[in-house]
Structure formats: structure tokens, C-alpha cells
Design a protein around this motif. Structure first.
Motif, short mmCIF file in Angstrom:
data_model
loop_
_atom_site.label_atom_id
_atom_site.label_comp_id
_atom_site.label_asym_id
_atom_site.label_seq_id
_atom_site.Cartn_x
_atom_site.Cartn_y
_atom_site.Cartn_z
N THR A 317 53.42 53.47 40.35
CA THR A 317 54.44 52.66 41.19
C THR A 317 53.46 52.00 42.53
O THR A 317 53.51 51.45 43.21
CB THR A 317 55.42 53.40 41.24
OG1 THR A 317 55.77 53.74 40.57
CG2 THR A 317 55.47 53.00 42.59
N CYS A 318 52.32 53.05 43.31
CA CYS A 318 50.73 52.59 43.87
C CYS A 318 50.40 51.39 42.91
O CYS A 318 50.11 50.44 43.90
CB CYS A 318 50.18 53.60 43.71
SG CYS A 318 50.81 55.46 44.66
N GLY A 319 49.78 51.50 41.98
CA GLY A 319 49.76 50.18 41.70
C GLY A 319 50.17 49.16 41.87
O GLY A 319 49.74 47.98 41.93
N ALA A 320 51.10 48.68 41.55
CA ALA A 320 52.43 48.11 41.75
C ALA A 320 52.24 47.72 42.99
O ALA A 320 52.38 46.49 43.51
CB ALA A 320 53.83 48.01 41.37
N ARG A 321 52.22 47.99 44.10
CA ARG A 321 52.54 48.11 45.50
C ARG A 321 51.23 47.68 46.23
O ARG A 321 50.80 46.92 46.88
CB ARG A 321 52.87 49.79 45.94
CG ARG A 321 53.92 50.10 46.42
CD ARG A 321 54.91 49.28 45.38
NE ARG A 321 56.50 50.25 46.19
CZ ARG A 321 56.78 50.21 44.57
NH1 ARG A 321 57.29 49.92 43.90
NH2 ARG A 321 58.20 50.75 45.46
N LEU A 322 49.90 48.80 45.63
CA LEU A 322 49.05 47.84 45.31
C LEU A 322 48.85 46.18 45.16
O LEU A 322 47.04 45.98 45.41
CB LEU A 322 47.80 48.83 44.91
CG LEU A 322 47.85 50.15 46.28
CD1 LEU A 322 47.16 51.54 45.89
CD2 LEU A 322 46.95 49.61 47.96
N GLY A 323 49.39 46.30 44.01
CA GLY A 323 48.43 44.86 43.36
C GLY A 323 46.82 44.84 42.85
O GLY A 323 46.74 44.10 42.08
N LEU A 324 47.12 46.23 41.48
CA LEU A 324 46.12 46.62 41.21
C LEU A 324 46.41 46.76 39.68
O LEU A 324 46.74 47.66 39.21
CB LEU A 324 45.50 48.17 41.77
CG LEU A 324 44.43 47.72 42.84
CD1 LEU A 324 44.47 49.34 43.58
CD2 LEU A 324 44.13 46.93 42.97
N PRO A 325 46.92 45.89 39.20
CA PRO A 325 47.31 45.55 36.98
C PRO A 325 46.15 46.19 36.47
O PRO A 325 46.83 47.77 35.55
CB PRO A 325 47.13 44.25 36.91
CG PRO A 325 46.53 43.82 37.73
CD PRO A 325 46.24 44.51 39.14
N ILE A 326 44.81 47.25 36.78
CA ILE A 326 44.64 48.42 36.84
C ILE A 326 44.52 49.58 37.00
O ILE A 326 44.56 50.09 35.59
CB ILE A 326 42.54 47.93 37.07
CG1 ILE A 326 42.04 48.75 35.71
CG2 ILE A 326 42.58 48.42 38.39
CD1 ILE A 326 40.36 48.68 36.24
#
Length: 418
Positions: A317-326
């Protein structure tokens, strides 16, 4: 879904209630682990339940599993009366009656199993708390708009009982019960997309928790409001509330409380776009989670277990919010751990987070297939939170000539009213 299938009827007639649970679980495509997580049980507890051909059964565990699966109490020997089919397809009145009956079936055996001194000490508070717990466990597979009417009525009952309590000791215990019920009302309002009502209910839950003198409960309610604010993108408010929750906890806080609050803090940092602080919060959550005793049941109000799967889902979820596919796809084992869930609405939200990762990486086909599946779940369970998250996901993609898969998604979202 019909529970009149011959195999289930035969198992019920033979009093093989473990087999009834097993057949119903498989019919719904759930693993033992998923059913256990939904009911606050370990996988081994579900396995032991299903393996008892003729009992004796732990009635609390049996009732919890049956209520979650939507089984008629009679099919598992918990109540007299005619068999009841699953509530899907009933009119609203029938649905509310079914929910109330299922909760009563789940709560009564659990109360009967308590040691006598505890039952005498807790009294009405214990009965009301068990009902709240059963409602919360049903949230994963029940539309919030249907469940909320029953929960609001339950909350009014708690308030009326508290108002008539003869002494301060009972009023204190009932304040804690009222806090728990108000928190559930807040959660359901949040799922329905009614943030104003959710804030009101969470505020009531916090005040009642403070009246009860239970610092752990107060911290949980403040943290729950922080989680909602972080999810809504209100980073500063989420972080301030998280700090307030930690002050409530003080020293010697249970590891599960620390681990959970760290994930709430991570969500707030992600809402602020702070990648480094988000990562630090997730690392702290893993460290705290490692201290949670695996077989120890989570203390109320953590009805469901908190483990590595929850932290993995939070990182997605945090990766999605930050725009970080990795972050979303960097550790495949984490994503695989996070995805299995018997909580349909939470599963749909995680699908949208994965879809956001695909979209950020330019994989539109995969992104919109996942997003479409999530929207279908959101519509099935009438979850305003899922549908609004889908709209946020769609707004992240801008193009004057969107491909067909995006246009198809737009057509599905157009005109959706919940």
C-alpha cells in the motif's frame, strides 16, 4: 449460495460438524489459514476442528467458524429450528434478522465457555463485547450498509444498558464495551465512504475508551482514526494522532500494539511522500512483530492476528502511495503473502494497490484487469471506500487517447452510485 447440498446435510445429520465446516470452507474457496485469520484462530485450530468426526467440539470455535461461513446454526448443532440458507439474496429485513441470529449463535456458546468467576465479574459487559466481536468478524464478507444497521442498534443497546448501570464499576466496564462498538460503527462508516460520520464515531470511541481507563483501548481508537486520516491523504493529522496513540500506550506496550501503530505511521509518512520515514516505520513494525507470541491470541481489540502478512500488505500500500513499483513488486514473496485474504473488501483494496504499481510501471493491461476485479468486489459488497480508491487510481493515469482497457474500466465506473 445454498447450504442444502447433500454432503453438508449428511455430515450435519451424523453430527460431524467439523466436516460441515470443512465442506463449507472449501465451497467458498478458503484455506484453513484464511478461515482461521477471519475468525481469530490459528490454522492448526481450524485443522483440529475439521478433524473431529464426532466431537467433542470447542463450541466457541465452532460457532465463530459457522457464523463467518454463513452457516445455519442448526447445521452445526448450535440452535434449534429449521435450516437457514446463506443470506445472499434476502431482502434487507431478512438479512438483518439473519445477521442478528448468526451473532447470537456465535456469542452464546463463547460466553458459556468462560470460567464462572469471569462470567460473574463481567456480566452484561462480556455478553455485549462478544456480540461486537462477532459483528467485526462478519465485516469481511458482509456489505457494510447491511451490517451497519445491526451494529447501530447494538450500540444503542450498549448505551442504554450503560445508562442504567447501578454502580461506577459497571459503568467503567460498559464504557469500554461502548468504545469498541462505536469504533466498529466508525469502521463501517469509513467503508461506506462517509468520513464525517466515521470521525464522529471514532471520536465517541476515543472518549469512551478514556472514560474506561483502558490505555491500550484508547491507543487503539486513536490509532484507528489516524489510519483513516492517513488513508484519506491527511498526513499531518495521521502523524499527530499516531504520536497521541503512543503517548496513551506509555511503556510496556504489547508488541502487537507497537507493530500495528508502526504500520499506521508508515501509511501517514507515505501520504506525505516521505519514502525514508516510511521505510523506517515498516522496519520497526517487523522488529516489533517478531516479539508477538505466535500461539497467543491477540488481545482485544486486535480481533484478527497481526503478522508478517499484514506488514507485507502495508508495504504494498505504501509503495502504491509513493509511486514505487519496486516496493510493490520488489519482493515477490511478500506480495504472495499479503494477497491471500478472506476479507473481501481488504483484498480488493490491496488489488488496487497492486494495480497502481503496474500502472506506475507502464503495465496498463495488468493494472486495469486487477482494478476491474477490485471494482467488482467493491460493488458486490457496496464498499464506497473501494470504489473511491478505484477512482483515485484512475485519476493517476492521464492521456488524451486512453487504450481500450482503460476506456472499458471508465465505462464500468461511470454512473456507479452506492
Amino acid at each position: 449460495m445454498s447450504w442444502s447440498k447433500q454432503a453438508i446435510r449428511d455430515a450435519s445429520r451424523e453430527s460431524d460438524y467439523g466436516r460441515v465446516i470443512q465442506l463449507a470452507r472449501r465451497e467458498q474457496g478458503l484455506t484453513q489459514r484464511q478461515l482461521g485469520e477471519a475468525c481469530g484462530l490459528t490454522q492448526s485450530a481450524v485443522s483440529r476442528l475439521e478433524g473431529r468426526a464426532a466431537g467433542p467440539y470447542n463450541m466457541s470455535i465452532l460457532a465463530s467458524a459457522a457464523a463467518y461461513l454463513g452457516l445455519s446454526p442448526r447445521l452445526v448443532g448450535l440452535a434449534d429450528g429449521t435450516a437457514v440458507s446463506a443470506a445472499d439474496g434476502r431482502d434487507p429485513v431478512e438479512r438483518r434478522e439473519f445477521l442478528a441470529g448468526a451473532v447470537a449463535a456465535a456469542a452464546t456458546p463463547a460466553l458459556a465457555a468462560l470460567p464462572m468467576p469471569e462470567r460473574q465479574e463481567a456480566g452484561q459487559a462480556a455478553t455485549l463485547r462478544l456480540a461486537t466481536t462477532a459483528f467485526r468478524r462478519m465485516d469481511g464478507s458482509t456489505p457494510s450498509r447491511q451490517l451497519s444497521e445491526v451494529v447501530f442498534a447494538h450500540l444503542r443497546l450498549v448505551q442504554s444498558v450503560a445508562a442504567e448501570a447501578p454502580d461506577e464499576d459497571q459503568r467503567v466496564r460498559l464504557a469500554a464495551v461502548g468504545s469498541e462498538a462505536a469504533s466498529l460503527a466508525g469502521w463501517l462508516s469509513w467503508d461506506m465512504g462517509d468520513h464525517g460520520s466515521a470521525r464522529t464515531w471514532y471520536g465517541s470511541a476515543i472518549k469512551a475508551a478514556r472514560r474506561s481507563g483502558n490505555r491500550l483501548l484508547a491507543a487503539y481508537q486513536i490509532g484507528s482514526l489516524a489510519q483513516m486520516e492517513a488513508d484519506a491523504g491527511n498526513a499531518a493529522q495521521g502523524l499527530n494522532l499516531t504520536r497521541s496513540a503512543r503517548r496513551q500506550l506509555g511503556t510496556n506496550a504489547p508488541a502487537v500494539a507497537d507493530a500495528w501503530l508502526c504500520t499506521v505511521e508508515a501509511l501517514a509518512h507515505a501520504a506525505a511522500g516521505d519514502e525514508l520515514s516510511t521505510d523506517h516505520a515498516l522496519v520497526r513494525s517487523r522488529t516489533a512483530a517478531a516479539l508477538i507470541t505466535a500461539e497467543e491470541p491477540p488481545p482485544w481489540p486486535w480481533v484478527f492476528t497481526f503478522d508478517e502478512a499484514k506488514i507485507a500488505a502495508c508495504r504494498v500500500t505504501c509503495g502504491a502511495r509513493l509511486g514505487l513499483p519496486i516496493w510493490v513488486f520488489g519482493k515477490r514473496d511478500e506480495v504472495a503473502t499479503a494477497m491471500p485474504s478472506s476479507h473481501a473488501k481488504q483484498h480488493a483494496l490491496l488489488q488496487l494497490d497492486l494495480a497502481a504499481g503496474h500502472q506506475a510501471a507502464g503495465r496498463l493491461e495488468a493494472a486495469y484487469v486487477l482494478a476491474t476485479q477490485a471494482v467488482e468486489s467493491g460493488l458486490r459488497y457496496r464498499s464506497g471506500r473501494v470504489v473511491e480508491r478505484a477512482r483515485v487510481f484512475r485519476r493517476a493515469y492521464t492521456s488524451s487517447t486512453p487504450p481500450k482497457v482503460v476506456r472499458t474500466f471508465d465505462d464500468r465506473l461511470h454512473g456507479v452510485y452506492l
